[in-house]
Enzyme design. Structure first.
Site, mmCIF file in Angstrom:
data_model
loop_
_atom_site.group_PDB
_atom_site.id
_atom_site.type_symbol
_atom_site.label_atom_id
_atom_site.label_comp_id
_atom_site.label_asym_id
_atom_site.label_seq_id
_atom_site.Cartn_x
_atom_site.Cartn_y
_atom_site.Cartn_z
ATOM 1 N N CYS A 1 61.532 61.464 54.102
ATOM 2 C CA CYS A 1 60.737 62.582 53.657
ATOM 3 C C CYS A 1 59.215 62.596 53.370
ATOM 4 C CB CYS A 1 61.254 63.550 52.899
ATOM 5 S SG CYS A 1 61.610 62.599 51.028
ATOM 6 N N HIS B 1 62.488 64.445 46.783
ATOM 7 C CA HIS B 1 62.053 65.094 48.139
ATOM 8 C C HIS B 1 60.682 65.020 48.080
ATOM 9 C CE1 HIS B 1 62.663 66.915 51.967
ATOM 10 N NE2 HIS B 1 61.990 67.878 51.632
ATOM 11 N N ASP C 1 57.513 72.009 54.929
ATOM 12 C CA ASP C 1 58.150 70.948 54.888
ATOM 13 C C ASP C 1 58.514 70.407 56.127
ATOM 14 O OD1 ASP C 1 60.175 69.128 54.084
ATOM 15 O OD2 ASP C 1 61.348 70.346 53.097
#
Length: 655
Positions: free
Chosen positions: A411, A455, A471
Site C-alpha cells: 500500500c 495501511h 486510496d
C-alpha cells in the site's frame, strides 16, 4: 530416596524451609525478564546456600559477612539503576534482601518475614504485567505462600493435604470481601501510587514511511487496538483508522513535520458512528479514530490541523479507552490558504523526474483534477502492477523505480506514487498512515485491528470538497479493502494468522481467548471511576461522593462480617449436652459432698461400687443407680422412663 530420608532428618525449622524457598522462588520467577540477572544470581546463590547449610548442619554465616554482602548488594543496585526508588530498583532490592534474609533464618519469625517478602515480590509483578495469563499463576503462588504460613505456625501435626484444604477454604471465604473492596473502594485519579506502569509497548507506525515499512509491519499479528460500536458498524470500505499524516518527501521517504495548519472546519453528512476504541500500549500518544472523528473528550484528547487525534498524556502505557464519534462522509469547509497549498505540493528537485513528467502529461490530457485522479487510478488498475507483501528493494528515486521498473509493491508504494503524481500535477496531496479494516469478534462484539491491518493512503485537496481520501490500493487490490489482507495476497506469500483464520476451530478458540482477555482488561484492569460511577448509579447511588462510598463500604463490610459471624457461630456452636452424662455429673457432685469424690482414673461402674462400700447406708440406692445408668449407656434401646428413673434416684440421695 536418599534426599527424602535426609529431609526427614531435618529439624522442625528445616522441614519448613523448603516450603518457604519454593514460595519465594515462584514469587521471583515473573520478574526474570525485566530485572538485572545479577540480582537473581545473588538471591539464587543465597537460597541454595541456606538449604545446604540446613542439610549439612553447618553454622549460619557470621553477622559481619551477611552485613557486608547486603551492603555490597545495595551499592550494586545504586550503580545499576542510579537510585533505589522506582519499580526496577525497588523490585531488585526486594528480591536480594529476601535472599539475604534466608541466610539468617533461625526461628519461625524469620521464616514468616521471608514469606511476607515473597508476597510483596509476587504482587509487584502486577506493576509490570496485568495480562490475564498471569492471574492463575499468581493465585496458585499466593495460595502456596498462605499454605506455607499455616505450616510454619502449626502447633499440631498437619499434613500437606490438610494445609492445602484449609488454605483454599480461607481464600474462598475471603473472596466476597475482596470483591466488595474491588467494587466499592474509592478509585483515586492517576496511576497506582504514582508508579508508571511498565507494560511492553508496541512499536507500530512511526512518523516516517519508506517503501517497505508498512509491508514489514503487516507481518506482525500483534493487536493495535479494539473497537466496539454502539449499533451497526460501518461497512468494510469505510473502516479507515486515521493515524499520522506525512507531508515532507525527500524523494524516497515521507515524514511527519511541524505543519502550519490551523484547525479546519469539518462539515459531515450521512451516518454517524459512536464507538469505544481501546488502544494497546504504544510508544506514543496517538489515537486512531475512524476517519473522520467529529466528537471526542476535549479533556483527554486534541486534534491537529491535519486531523490527527492525540491523547493529552505523553504516552499510552496501558490499555486505554476513548469514547469517540466519527462520520466517514465529510467535506472541509475552511478554504486552503496559499501557503498551505504550496506546502503540500512541494517535491524535491531532480528526484523521480520520470514520474513528474508523466504526471504533468496526464494532467494536461485529463483537463481537470478529478479526471486526472481517475486516470491515475485507472492506470494502477489496468496495467501490470502487483500487490505484494514482498516488494523488491528500490533505489533512491523510489517512485520512478516502482512505476517504471519493479511495479510490485504494497500500500505504501501505491500511496507514495499517487501522492507524488498528484503534487507534480499541482494538486495538494499528502500521505495518511493508519489502519484499514479489522476482524470482527462475535464473542466479544468488537473489531480487533492488528498491526497486519496497517495501511497507507492519500489525501488530495479538491475545490469545493476540501481534503478527500484517495486510496490507490482500492484500484489495484479492491479485495484488500472489502475482505482484508488474506484475500488480496497470493497463497504463496505468508500472511500473519492466515492459517488460524482458515481453521474454523482454531479461529473460534483464538476469538474466545481474545474476548476473555478483552473482558479482563475492560472490566478488571481498567475498572476505574467511570465504571464505579455506573455501578453505583445502578444501585441508586446518584452522587458517589467520598462520604457515600465510605458509608457503602462500612455497610458492605458489616454485612460481610455479619454473615461470616453467623456462619461461624452455626458451624462451631456447642454440641447439645448428653442428658445421661449430665445426670452422672450431678451424681459425682453429690457423692463428693458425701465424702466420696471420684478419682481421675475411675469409670462410672468402679466409682459407684466404691461409693457403695464407703457408704453402706446408700448401697441399695447406688446399686439401682448403677443398674439404670448401665442400661441407659450400654443397653440396646434405652427408654425415656429409664432416664427419669435415674434422675429421681440421684435426687433422692442423701447423707
Amino acid at each position: 530416596m536418599a534426599l527424602t530420608i535426609r529431609l526427614q532428618q531435618l529439624t522442625p525449622l528445616g522441614q519448613r524451609l523448603p516450603w518457604v524457598i519454593a514460595g519465594l522462588t515462584l514469587s521471583v520467577l515473573p520478574h526474570v525478564d525485566h530485572i538485572a540477572i545479577w540480582t537473581l544470581l545473588i538471591a539464587g546463590v543465597a537460597t541454595a546456600a541456606r538449604m545446604v547449610i540446613e542439610v549439612k548442619r553447618w553454622p549460619l554465616p557470621p553477622r559481619w559477612a551477611r552485613t557486608a554482602l547486603a551492603f555490597a548488594s545495595l551499592i550494586g543496585v545504586l550503580v545499576s539503576f542510579r537510585t533505589i526508588n522506582g519499580i526496577d530498583a525497588g523490585t531488585s532490592l526486594l528480591i536480594i534482601m529476601a535472599g539475604m534474609k534466608l541466610l539468617e533464618t533461625q526461628s519461625v519469625r524469620d521464616l514468616t518475614v521471608v514469606v511476607f517478602l515473597a508476597y510483596f515480590a509476587l504482587f509487584a509483578a502486577f506493576l509490570y504485567n496485568q495480562n490475564m495469563l498471569l492471574l492463575p499463576y499468581m493465585i496458585f503462588t499466593a495460595w502456596l505462600l498462605t499454605a506455607t504460613l499455616m505450616r510454619i505456625h502449626q502447633t499440631e501435626a498437619m499434613s500437606v493435604r490438610e494445609a492445602a484444604g484449609a488454605t483454599a477454604k480461607m481464600c474462598l471465604q475471603a473472596l466476597p470481601l475482596a470483591v466488595l473492596m474491588f467494587l466499592f473502594f474509592p478509585r483515586l485519579p492517576g496511576q497506582f501510587w504514582a508508579v508508571p506502569p511498565r507494560e511492553k509497548a508496541l512499536t507500530g507506525l512511526s512518523e516516517e514511511m519508506t517503501p517497505g515499512d508498512v509491508s514489514e509491519l503487516s507481518l506482525s499479528s500483534a493487536t493495535a487496538f479494539r473497537v466496539k460500536f454502539q449499533g451497526d458498524p460501518p461497512p468494510a470500505r469505510e473502516r479507515y483508522w486515521r493515524g499520522p499524516v506525512l507531508h515532507h518527501f525527500d524523494g524516497r521517504t515521507w515524514r511527519r513535520v511541524a505543519t502550519p495548519y490551523s484547525p479546519q472546519e469539518i462539515v459531515s453528512s450521512g451516518a454517524t458512528y459512536r464507538y469505544r476504541i481501546t488502544l494497546e500500549p504504544q510508544e506514543r500518544n496517538w489515537i486512531f479514530p475512524l476517519d473522520m472523528a467529529t466528537d471526542w473528550s476535549r479533556e483527554r484528547a486534541f486534534r491537529t490541523g491535519d486531523f490527527q487525534l492525540y491523547a493529552r498524556q505523553p504516552q499510552i502505557t496501558v490499555p486505554t479507552s476513548f469514547d469517540l464519534e466519527s462520520n466517514p462522509t465529510y467535506i472541509t469547509a475552511t478554504p486552503l490558504r496559499s501557503d498551505l497549498r504550496h506546502f503540500d505540493t512541494m517535491l524535491p528537485s531532480n528526484r523521480n523526474v520520470r514520474t513528474v513528467q508523466l504526471a504533468k502529461q496526464m494532467r494536461e490530457r485529463a483537463g481537470s483534477d478529478e479526471a486526472f485522479i481517475q486516470s491515475v487510478l485507472t492506470k494502477f488498475g489496468s496495467e501490470e502492477f502487483y500487490y505484494t507483501l514482498q516488494p523488491p528493494a528500490l533505489d533512491m528515486n523510489a517512485v520512478d523505480d516502482f512505476l517504471f521498473n519493479t511495479r510490485r509493491g504494497f500500500c505504501e508504494h501505491f500511496a507514495s506514487a499517487f501522492t507524488v503524481m498528484a503534487r507534480a500535477a499541482g494538486i495538494p496531496a499528502r500521505i495518511v498512515t493508519g489502519y484499514q479494516g479489522g476482524e470482527f469478534n462475535p464473542m466479544g462484539g468488537y473489531f480487533q485491528v492488528r498491526q497486519s491491518d496497517a495501511h497507507a493512503w492519500s489525501e488530495v485537496w479538491l475545490e469545493g470538497r476540501g481534503w478527500q481520501r484517495i486510496d490507490p490500493t482500492a484500484a489495484i487490490a479492491p479485495e484488500r479493502i472489502e475482505r482484508g489482507l488474506d484475500a488480496a495476497i497470493a497463497e504463496s506469500e505468508e500472511v500473519p494468522g492466515r492459517t488460524l483464520r482458515q481453521s474454523a476451530l482454531l479461529s473460534k478458540m483464538r476469538m474466545a481467548w481474545d474476548a476473555a482477555n478483552t473482558f479482563w482488561n475492560d472490566q478488571v484492569v481498567q475498572f476505574g471511576t467511570s465504571q464505579q460511577a455506573w455501578l453505583l448509579e445502578k444501585l441508586n447511588i446518584k452522587d458517589p461522593r467520598w462520604e457515600y462510598l465510605g458509608v457503602a463500604m462500612i455497610l458492605a463490610l458489616l454485612g460481610f462480617f455479619g454473615v461470616l459471624s453467623a456462619y461461624l457461630a452455626w458451624k462451631f456452636k456447642p454440641r447439645a449436652r448428653d442428658p445421661v452424662a449430665h445426670v452422672y455429673e450431678q451424681l459425682c457432685r453429690k457423692l463428693a459432698k458425701l465424702g466420696v469424690p471420684r478419682l481421675p482414673h475411675e469409670g462410672p461402674n468402679d466409682y459407684v461400687t466404691r461409693a457403695a462400700r464407703a457408704r453402706p447406708e446408700l448401697a441399695v440406692q447406688l446399686a439401682e443407680v448403677r443398674s439404670v445408668y448401665v442400661g441407659l449407656r450400654y443397653g440396646p434401646t434405652p427408654l425415656p422412663t429409664q432416664l427419669s428413673r435415674l434422675k429421681f434416684l440421684v435426687n433422692q440421695l442423701q447423707a
